[in-house]
Scaffold this motif. Structure first.
Motif, mmCIF file in Angstrom:
data_model
loop_
_atom_site.group_PDB
_atom_site.id
_atom_site.type_symbol
_atom_site.label_atom_id
_atom_site.label_comp_id
_atom_site.label_asym_id
_atom_site.label_seq_id
_atom_site.Cartn_x
_atom_site.Cartn_y
_atom_site.Cartn_z
ATOM 1 N N LEU A 481 0.810 -1.216 0.000
ATOM 2 C CA LEU A 481 0.000 0.000 0.000
ATOM 3 C C LEU A 481 0.846 1.269 0.000
ATOM 4 C CD1 LEU A 481 -2.802 1.274 0.146
ATOM 5 C CD2 LEU A 481 -2.686 1.089 2.636
ATOM 6 N N HIS A 510 -6.127 -0.609 -2.471
ATOM 7 C CA HIS A 510 -6.671 -0.345 -1.140
ATOM 8 C C HIS A 510 -7.508 -1.517 -0.629
ATOM 9 C CE1 HIS A 510 -5.431 3.784 -2.092
ATOM 10 N NE2 HIS A 510 -5.493 4.008 -0.794
ATOM 11 N N GLU A 515 -8.290 -1.630 3.176
ATOM 12 C CA GLU A 515 -8.926 -0.309 3.278
ATOM 13 C C GLU A 515 -10.070 -0.218 2.264
ATOM 14 O OE1 GLU A 515 -6.195 2.925 3.134
ATOM 15 O OE2 GLU A 515 -4.970 2.183 4.779
ATOM 16 N N LYS A 518 -11.868 3.269 1.902
ATOM 17 C CA LYS A 518 -11.071 4.220 1.124
ATOM 18 C C LYS A 518 -11.169 3.905 -0.367
ATOM 19 C CE LYS A 518 -8.103 7.514 0.359
ATOM 20 N NZ LYS A 518 -8.495 8.930 0.516
#
Length: 626
Positions: A481, A510, A515, A518
């Motif tokens: 990431l 992501h 995530e 996001k």
């Protein structure tokens, strides 16, 4: 051909009970441009009664060749038609509609990673020229090409002062800028116009290209013929949609409303996966007695490969009746379809039939075949194809390097990847670097992939987002990431345009890193930008992520967003949304009605899901307890 005929017998027997239950309506024949009496759209696009779930669609004559009836002498079209369903199983039927959302030409992408955006790219720019330009060799009928071989020192694209002026012209004073440029005495002949259009299309700057075409037409600085109107139509369809493109045709003089104009509209309908409009446009080509070309037939094959492969046989049957021979692109579609169904023997039968017709596979098709062998575990067969691609001296066969690198990586052949890259690295081409980044990424050698990228930066200074995206995808696949974010910032600082491919890579980056919220935010912001439309497969990836988590709320949001963007009529969306309900262990009230409203009928897998999620379903336990 006997091998294909034998393989098709099982399919005929399995399909007979379905076909005989149909009631088929066919309109009287119409006279086509080739002087033959033909069936109109009623034969190809059938109205059916009976079971709405299977979606089988076959011309009337084809029924006589199916089932327990005697086998008659058949030519290539009948044989290839049967191959579409050879060795099909219930599992294949379950995958039927899912393939519309999982398309990808097996070239250099990851084995097993399938997305339908590459099919769209094939339609817009096919390597063998079949679909390379819906308006011809170039937009204005010229054969001038752009030189961009990617060699160091030779990678300068052919440009012109006209192209530079168009690029620099402000949107709201575009016409005034070009008027002033002409008044200064600059040349504006057909070669200059064609070169400018070529550069604009090469960079997919369709908005600028459309403004330029509108200015040319308004100022009458170019004599418009069918090709010019077709080019204009293509840009309208790309920027404003199919509806506006249809309205544009009404403004075109009747003398220029020929086959090229309608096939341009057809290609855009196929690119948008608008089945209804595509079939309507194809029917107009036939009803208006325009020449029926292999290009138009291939567009239908490409469409049905995405949404309903059972109709591929109908198109092949029609081609037989019209006397239209399949092209290399036709065989490519059929071979890829069989490969995606994991029917390797059926794929090999199509290859045999192709060679019997004197058509040899090109480099791209060899890569497609090799990839399907790899994906299905036929390692030895894949290696044989790769050796054939290499030839006797790979040093004199540089064109094959960009194909071989990721394929050898898919076979985990580190030494072969290194051997091929050593041939290229002293004087690499851009596409070879792209393939090397992907190959080293597949092998998990991130440092090597980064090393290739840095060499590209040094050698070419200004790179497009395409090359940043290659490394960004490597970072996404390996859940790096921080590195991915740094690369994205570096990409933005270099002035690269952020396109759908970048958004797709960032979303995956992501999600893979955990995530998800996001990733959703990135996708939402991207879709709100007028000039940026994320890939359909990016939305599907997010929908699949929420479905696995049983997050019904966010799955419904993505589903609604897809409908807003015009992505309707695909069963995959409903399958994933229903998965979200199933995984959340909550009932999906009214789901069947929602599907009917979108004219979607469940396949076997979805029917089972619907039954399992039915809150009012009666079971043995419920009967006992009630």
């Amino acid at each position: 051909m006997w091998a294909i005929r034998r393989a098709s017998n099982t399919t005929r027997n399995q399909s007979y009970y379905v076909l005989v239950s149909r009631t088929i309506y066919a309109k009287p024949g119409v006279h086509l441009g080739n002087g033959k009496d033909q069936q109109s759209k009623g034969d190809l696009f059938l109205k059916e009664k009976g079971d709405p779930y299977t979606g089988v669609c076959c011309p009337t004559r084809l029924i006589s060749c199916i089932g327990s009836l005697p086998v008659v002498s058949l030519d290539w079209a009948r044989n290839l038609s049967s191959q579409v369903r050879t060795n099909s199983t219930d599992k294949d039927d379950d995958l039927e509609d899912g393939f519309s959302d999982l398309e990808a030409p097996p070239e250099t992408d990851n084995i097993g990673e399938l997305s339908d955006r590459e099919d769209k790219e094939i339609s817009e720019g096919d390597s063998d020229g079949e679909n390379s330009d819906v308006t011809g060799d170039d937009e204005l009928g010229l054969s001038q090409t752009e030189s961009d071989n990617g060699e160091k020192g030779l990678g300068k694209k052919i440009q012109s002062s006209l192209f530079t002026t168009i690029m620099e012209a402000p949107r709201f004073s575009f016409a005034n800028t070009l008027d002033k440029w002409v008044e200064e005495g600059n040349p504006l002949g057909r070669p200059e116009i064609s070169l400018a259009m070529l550069n604009l299309r090469k960079r997919r700057l369709y908005g600028k290209a459309l403004q330029f075409m509108e200015w040319l037409e308004a100022t009458k600085r170019l004599d418009f013929g069918e090709r010019e109107y077709s080019s204009h139509l293509d840009l309208v369809a790309k920027m404003q949609g199919i509806y506006k493109a249809e309205k544009f045709i009404d403004k075109v003089p009747k003398s220029f409303c020929g086959e090229i104009l309608y096939r341009t509209l057809l290609a855009n309908c196929v690119s948008a996966v608008n089945v209804k409009k595509a079939e309507e446009v194809f029917s107009k080509i036939r009803d208006n007695a325009l020449p029926l070309t292999i290009f138009a037939c291939n567009q239908l094959l490409l469409l049905y490969k995405k949404v309903n492969r059972k109709k591929i046989g109908d198109v092949l049957k029609m081609m037989e009746q019209e006397g239209i021979k399949p092209s290399l692109f036709t065989y490519r579609l059929l071979i890829d379809t069989k490969g995606r169904l994991h029917d390797i023997s059926g794929m090999e039968d199509v290859i045999t039939a192709m060679r019997a017709e004197g058509v040899e596979p090109d480099l791209y098709l060899q890569a497609v075949i090799a990839k399907h062998y790899i994906f299905d575990g036929h390692k030895e067969k894949a290696e044989a194809v790769l050796k054939d691609i290499e030839g006797d001296d790979i040093g004199n066969n540089r064109a094959a390097c960009k194909v071989l690198l990721p394929l050898y990586a898919s076979l985990d052949k580190v030494d072969d990847v290194g051997r091929i890259w050593n041939i290229c690295k002293d004087n690499p081409r851009l596409e070879e670097c792209l393939a090397a980044i992907e190959a080293w990424g597949k092998l998990g050698n991130i440092e090597k992939a980064e090393e290739v990228f840095e060499e590209m930066i040094k050698s070419w200074k200004k790179l497009s987002s395409k090359y940043y995206n290659a490394l960004l995808k490597v970072y996404a696949n390996h859940k790096l990431l921080i590195k991915g974010k740094d690369l994205a910032k570096r990409m933005s600082d270099s002035g690269c345009k952020i396109g759908p491919s970048t958004i797709d890579a960032l979303v995956k980056l992501h999600v893979m890193a955990g995530e998800v919220e996001k990733a959703d935010s990135i996708l939402c912001k991207a879709s709100e930008q007028n000039q940026l439309k994320p890939f359909y497969t990016t939305y599907i990836y997010m929908l699949e992520t929420y479905a696995k988590r049983g997050d019904v709320h966010h799955a419904e949001k993505i589903f609604h967003r897809l409908k807003q963007l015009g992505f309707v009529g695909r069963i995959r969306q409903f399958q994933l949304l229903l998965d979200a309900y199933v995984n959340a262990k909550v009932p999906a009230y009214g789901f069947r009605e929602r599907m009917k409203a979108d004219n979607i009928f469940p396949n076997k897998t979805l029917s089972a899901q619907l039954q399992a999620s039915d809150a009012f379903r009666r079971t043995e336990i419920s009967e006992l307890l009630d």
